[in-house]
Write a protein that holds these residues in place. Structure first.
Motif, PDB file in Angstrom:
ATOM      1  N   GLU A 225       0.909  -1.394   0.239  1.00  0.00           N
ATOM      2  CA  GLU A 225      -0.162  -0.045  -0.129  1.00  0.00           C
ATOM      3  C   GLU A 225       0.877   1.120   0.085  1.00  0.00           C
ATOM      4  N   GLU A 226       1.783   1.201   0.798  1.00  0.00           N
ATOM      5  CA  GLU A 226       2.662   2.567   0.915  1.00  0.00           C
ATOM      6  C   GLU A 226       3.709   2.660  -0.567  1.00  0.00           C
ATOM      7  N   PHE A 227       3.888   1.560  -0.886  1.00  0.00           N
ATOM      8  CA  PHE A 227       4.599   1.474  -2.269  1.00  0.00           C
ATOM      9  C   PHE A 227       3.867   2.110  -3.499  1.00  0.00           C
ATOM     10  N   ARG A 228       2.760   1.581  -3.223  1.00  0.00           N
ATOM     11  CA  ARG A 228       1.755   1.993  -4.607  1.00  0.00           C
ATOM     12  C   ARG A 228       1.218   3.392  -4.359  1.00  0.00           C
ATOM     13  N   GLU A 229       1.326   4.063  -3.194  1.00  0.00           N
ATOM     14  CA  GLU A 229       0.926   5.485  -2.899  1.00  0.00           C
ATOM     15  C   GLU A 229       2.127   6.169  -3.284  1.00  0.00           C
ATOM     16  N   HIS A 230       3.166   5.812  -2.796  1.00  0.00           N
ATOM     17  CA  HIS A 230       4.603   6.240  -3.302  1.00  0.00           C
ATOM     18  C   HIS A 230       4.759   6.615  -4.928  1.00  0.00           C
ATOM     19  N   MET A 231       4.483   5.545  -5.690  1.00  0.00           N
ATOM     20  CA  MET A 231       4.449   5.399  -6.997  1.00  0.00           C
ATOM     21  C   MET A 231       3.492   6.316  -7.631  1.00  0.00           C
ATOM     22  N   ARG A 232       2.269   6.627  -7.042  1.00  0.00           N
ATOM     23  CA  ARG A 232       1.343   7.568  -7.603  1.00  0.00           C
ATOM     24  C   ARG A 232       1.427   8.812  -7.276  1.00  0.00           C
ATOM     25  N   SER A 233       2.275   9.228  -6.309  1.00  0.00           N
ATOM     26  CA  SER A 233       2.664  10.548  -6.034  1.00  0.00           C
ATOM     27  C   SER A 233       3.787  11.101  -6.879  1.00  0.00           C
ATOM     28  N   MET A 234       4.476   9.967  -7.448  1.00  0.00           N
ATOM     29  CA  MET A 234       5.635  10.602  -8.394  1.00  0.00           C
ATOM     30  C   MET A 234       5.144  11.007  -9.709  1.00  0.00           C
ATOM     31  N   LYS A 235       6.032  12.181 -10.190  1.00  0.00           N
ATOM     32  CA  LYS A 235       5.686  12.965 -11.329  1.00  0.00           C
ATOM     33  C   LYS A 235       6.771  12.514 -12.180  1.00  0.00           C
ATOM     34  N   SER A 236       6.013  12.407 -13.495  1.00  0.00           N
ATOM     35  CA  SER A 236       6.826  12.000 -14.556  1.00  0.00           C
ATOM     36  C   SER A 236       7.868  13.019 -15.408  1.00  0.00           C
ATOM     37  N   VAL A 237       9.001  12.929 -15.738  1.00  0.00           N
ATOM     38  CA  VAL A 237       9.988  13.876 -16.016  1.00  0.00           C
ATOM     39  C   VAL A 237       9.572  13.968 -17.576  1.00  0.00           C
ATOM     40  N   PRO A 238       9.780  15.303 -17.909  1.00  0.00           N
ATOM     41  CA  PRO A 238       9.438  15.733 -19.649  1.00  0.00           C
ATOM     42  C   PRO A 238      10.586  15.116 -20.293  1.00  0.00           C
ATOM     43  N   VAL A 239      10.005  14.529 -21.580  1.00  0.00           N
ATOM     44  CA  VAL A 239      11.291  14.227 -22.601  1.00  0.00           C
ATOM     45  C   VAL A 239      11.973  15.118 -22.969  1.00  0.00           C
ATOM     46  N   GLY A 240      13.182  15.073 -23.065  1.00  0.00           N
ATOM     47  CA  GLY A 240      14.137  15.970 -23.775  1.00  0.00           C
ATOM     48  C   GLY A 240      13.874  15.636 -25.468  1.00  0.00           C
ATOM     49  N   HIS A 241      14.060  16.880 -26.322  1.00  0.00           N
ATOM     50  CA  HIS A 241      13.766  16.692 -27.821  1.00  0.00           C
ATOM     51  C   HIS A 241      15.294  16.764 -28.368  1.00  0.00           C
ATOM     52  N   HIS A 242      16.234  15.678 -28.249  1.00  0.00           N
ATOM     53  CA  HIS A 242      17.479  15.647 -28.867  1.00  0.00           C
ATOM     54  C   HIS A 242      17.663  15.852 -30.251  1.00  0.00           C
ATOM     55  N   GLY A 243      16.584  15.329 -30.781  1.00  0.00           N
ATOM     56  CA  GLY A 243      16.770  15.339 -32.201  1.00  0.00           C
ATOM     57  C   GLY A 243      16.468  16.575 -33.082  1.00  0.00           C
ATOM     58  N   ASN A 244      15.996  17.625 -32.219  1.00  0.00           N
ATOM     59  CA  ASN A 244      15.208  18.740 -32.936  1.00  0.00           C
ATOM     60  C   ASN A 244      16.453  19.731 -32.744  1.00  0.00           C
ATOM     61  N   LYS A 245      17.315  19.828 -34.001  1.00  0.00           N
ATOM     62  CA  LYS A 245      18.285  20.926 -33.926  1.00  0.00           C
ATOM     63  C   LYS A 245      17.872  21.927 -34.949  1.00  0.00           C
ATOM     64  N   ARG A 246      18.215  23.172 -34.208  1.00  0.00           N
ATOM     65  CA  ARG A 246      17.773  24.428 -34.990  1.00  0.00           C
ATOM     66  C   ARG A 246      18.990  24.776 -35.728  1.00  0.00           C
ATOM     67  N   ALA A 247      19.132  25.148 -36.896  1.00  0.00           N
ATOM     68  CA  ALA A 247      20.227  25.480 -37.889  1.00  0.00           C
ATOM     69  C   ALA A 247      20.534  26.964 -37.347  1.00  0.00           C
ATOM     70  N   PHE A 248      22.115  26.863 -37.387  1.00  0.00           N
ATOM     71  CA  PHE A 248      22.597  28.323 -37.164  1.00  0.00           C
ATOM     72  C   PHE A 248      22.262  29.340 -38.370  1.00  0.00           C
TER      73      PHE A 248
END
Length: 147
Positions: A37-60
Motif C-alpha cells: 500500500e505504501e509503495f503504491r501510494e509512493h508510485m502514484r505521487s511520483m511525477k513523470s519527467v518531461p522528455v528531452g527533444h534531442h533530435g530537434n536541432k535548429r540550424a545556425f
C-alpha cells in the motif's frame, strides 16, 4: 553440480546483508500488505519527467544573411576530402521566404534553403571586380559586409 551456495557465499564465506538487516532485529517480519500500500501510494505521487527533444536541432542562421547581396552555398555530403566546403559567391536574386532564397548559379536561378547558405563578405573594390569580370570564386582577408 549445485552445492546450494551463492557466489557471494563462496567469496565472502557468508551471506550478504542488506542495510535494513543491520538495524532491524532478526525476528522482524514485515507486513507485505502495508508495504505494498505504501509503495503504491509512493508510485502514484511520483511525477513523470518531461522528455528531452534531442533530435530537434535548429540550424545556425547568420545575422547578415537577410541583408547580404551574395552568399556561399554548402557542398552536399558527397564532398571529397580536399574539396572546398562551399561554392560561390552567388548573387541573391530573391528571398522567397525566411527559409528559402533564390540565387543565381552559373546564369540560372536556383532555390536554396538558408541552412545551406552563409553570407559572402567582400572588400568594396571586389564588388566592382565581381560585377565586371564575373570571376568564379573570390575570398578576401579584410572583409566588410555587403549591404
Amino acid at each position: 553440480m549445485d552445492v546450494g551456495l551463492s557466489s557471494a557465499e563462496f567469496f565472502y564465506g557468508t551471506t550478504l546483508r542488506i542495510p535494513g538487516e543491520f538495524v532491524l532485529p532478526d525476528d522482524f517480519r514485515p507486513n507485505l500488505q502495508i508495504f505494498l500500500e505504501e509503495f503504491r501510494e509512493h508510485m502514484r505521487s511520483m511525477k513523470s519527467v518531461p522528455v528531452g527533444h534531442h533530435g530537434n536541432k535548429r540550424a545556425f542562421l547568420h545575422k547578415d544573411l537577410n541583408s547580404c547581396s551574395h552568399v556561399f552555398v554548402r557542398v552536399g555530403p558527397g564532398k571529397k576530402s580536399l574539396e572546398r566546403p562551399y561554392t560561390g559567391p552567388h548573387k541573391v536574386v530573391m528571398r522567397t521566404s525566411d527559409r528559402v532564397f533564390g540565387i543565381e548559379v552559373n546564369g540560372s536561378s536556383r532555390q536554396v534553403s538558408v541552412e545551406n547558405l552563409k553570407p559572402a563578405y567582400f572588400l568594396r573594390n571586389d564588388i566592382v571586380n565581381l560585377a565586371t569580370t564575373n570571376s568564379k570564386e573570390k575570398t578576401a582577408t579584410n572583409v566588410v559586409p555587403v549591404q
